[in-house]
Design an enzyme around this catalytic site. Structure first.
Site, PDB file in Angstrom:
ATOM      1  N   ARG A 163       5.194   9.634   9.825  1.00 36.44           N
ATOM      2  CA  ARG A 163       4.722   8.926   8.623  1.00 36.44           C
ATOM      3  C   ARG A 163       3.285   9.304   8.262  1.00 36.44           C
ATOM      4  NH1 ARG A 163       9.324   8.509   9.004  1.00 36.44           N
ATOM      5  NH2 ARG A 163      10.657   6.660   8.803  1.00 36.44           N
ATOM      6  N   SER A 235      10.929   0.073   4.061  1.00 39.42           N
ATOM      7  CA  SER A 235      10.266  -0.371   5.295  1.00 39.42           C
ATOM      8  C   SER A 235       8.785  -0.628   5.023  1.00 39.42           C
ATOM      9  CB  SER A 235      10.421   0.684   6.391  1.00 39.42           C
ATOM     10  OG  SER A 235      11.782   0.870   6.705  1.00 39.42           O
ATOM     11  N   GLU A 331       3.229   0.537   5.827  1.00 34.53           N
ATOM     12  CA  GLU A 331       3.527   1.873   5.300  1.00 34.53           C
ATOM     13  C   GLU A 331       2.995   2.110   3.888  1.00 34.53           C
ATOM     14  OE1 GLU A 331       7.170   3.819   5.601  1.00 34.53           O
ATOM     15  OE2 GLU A 331       7.583   3.253   7.668  1.00 34.53           O
TER      16      GLU A 331
END
Length: 335
Positions: A163, A235, A331
């Site tokens: 990520r 998410s 995120e």
């Protein structure tokens, strides 16, 4: 290119957060992007680049030029059994995956049904069901606002990790991705090691890429809410990466803790497990909540502002930290 003022941008973020941008422009060519940046320089105005709006949280009015990337185009070149697919940043990621699988160009099938644009994919190094973008990324081309030139970075220069990428660090707000090059293959080599995927496939070891794509899409549709009905950004929390020592300590107290060993020696924990075990799955407070089917998907049920979403998330982070001594990072990017 038209630059609009005082634009409602609720429709441009999948959290449906009410907000306005001082200026807004949709760019369809490199020349229009350069014009938008020239406007910012002339008017001493900052800019924010927007793709699909599926990985951000607006917390108030945006005093900036919001540049929506709408560059389109897909080109393919042949190198043996490989297909080098060059894709403009404004293409829809999910539609790209479907197109490539339909053409018999394989490697993206596990990444189907991820919302957002192609240009945003390398920034986040998107990943799902055992595959990350880094597995197929060839290069990224974009406009370097500091050097005022179009540059191409190879996969190594993009510094992709879990990520993460160079676009979140050294090149943050400096490098505007205009196209992405992917190395796919006409040879079918499906990745079916991810447990949840294997469990849904009738015969995992004989599955075709088309079957993998269809199965992943089905799993995601079952587990993840449609942002058009229940506004969300997918998410919300990253899976934490911790040391082996910390993992051993946690497993001694919580043997059922979901975890995976990483190539760099660290251990990745399942954020969804931590949130659910902390009692937050399905919980709702003041118009914001955790989806009942997925413990790290926050839903903006009542169209509240970004500060409300972040305040709700902070409660979850505090509970997980208190119970497990693990910090949860979010995120989406916050503006």
């Amino acid at each position: 290119m038209n630059i609009s003022q005082d634009v409602d941008i609720r429709e441009f973020n999948t959290f449906a957060v009410p907000a306005k941008a001082a200026y807004f422009a949709e760019v369809t060519t490199l020349e229009e992007l350069q014009q938008a940046l020239a406007f910012c320089r002339t008017n001493n105005q900052r800019f924010i680049v927007l793709g699909g709006g599926s990985n951000l949280v607006f917390t108030g009015e945006i005093d900036a030029l919001l540049i929506r990337m709408a560059l389109r185009g897909i080109e393919c070149s042949v190198i043996g059994s490989d297909r080098i697919v060059d894709v403009a940043a404004g293409e829809n990621w999910h539609e790209l995956v479907r197109y490539c699988v339909g053409q018999g160009w394989y490697g993206l099938e596990n990444l189907v049904a991820i919302p957002g644009s192609v240009g945003a994919a390398p920034i986040q190094n998107i990943g799902a069901y055992g595959v990350e973008l880094s597995r197929v990324l060839e290069s990224v081309t974009g406009w370097d606002c500091e050097q005022n030139v179009l540059r191409t970075l190879n996969a190594q220069e993009c510094q992709l990790s879990y990520r993460d990428s160079v676009f979140k660090h050294q090149l943050k707000d400096r490098f505007i991705i205009t196209s992405v090059s992917l190395r796919l293959s006409i040879e079918a080599r499906p990745e079916v090691s991810y447990p949840a995927l294997r469990a849904e496939l009738v015969d995992p070891d004989s599955a075709t890429p088309e079957q993998v794509a269809a199965t992943v899409a089905s799993i995601r549709a079952e587990k993840l809410p449609d942002y058009r009905v229940e506004p969300n950004v997918g998410s919300f929390f990253k899976n934490p990466l911790i040391s082996v020592e910390k993992a051993s300590e946690l497993l001694a107290s919580f043997p059922a803790l979901a975890h995976w060993s990483m190539p760099d020696g660290r251990v990745k924990l399942a954020a969804a497990w931590l949130v659910e075990q902390s009692g937050w799955k399905g919980r709702r407070e003041g118009g914001v909540g955790i989806h009942p089917k997925h413990a790290i998907v926050l839903v903006n049920y009542d169209g509240l502002g970004g500060h409300n979403i972040l305040a709700f998330a902070a409660q979850i982070q505090a509970d997980v930290l208190a119970k497990y001594g693990v910090s949860l990072d979010i995120e989406p990017r916050v503006y």
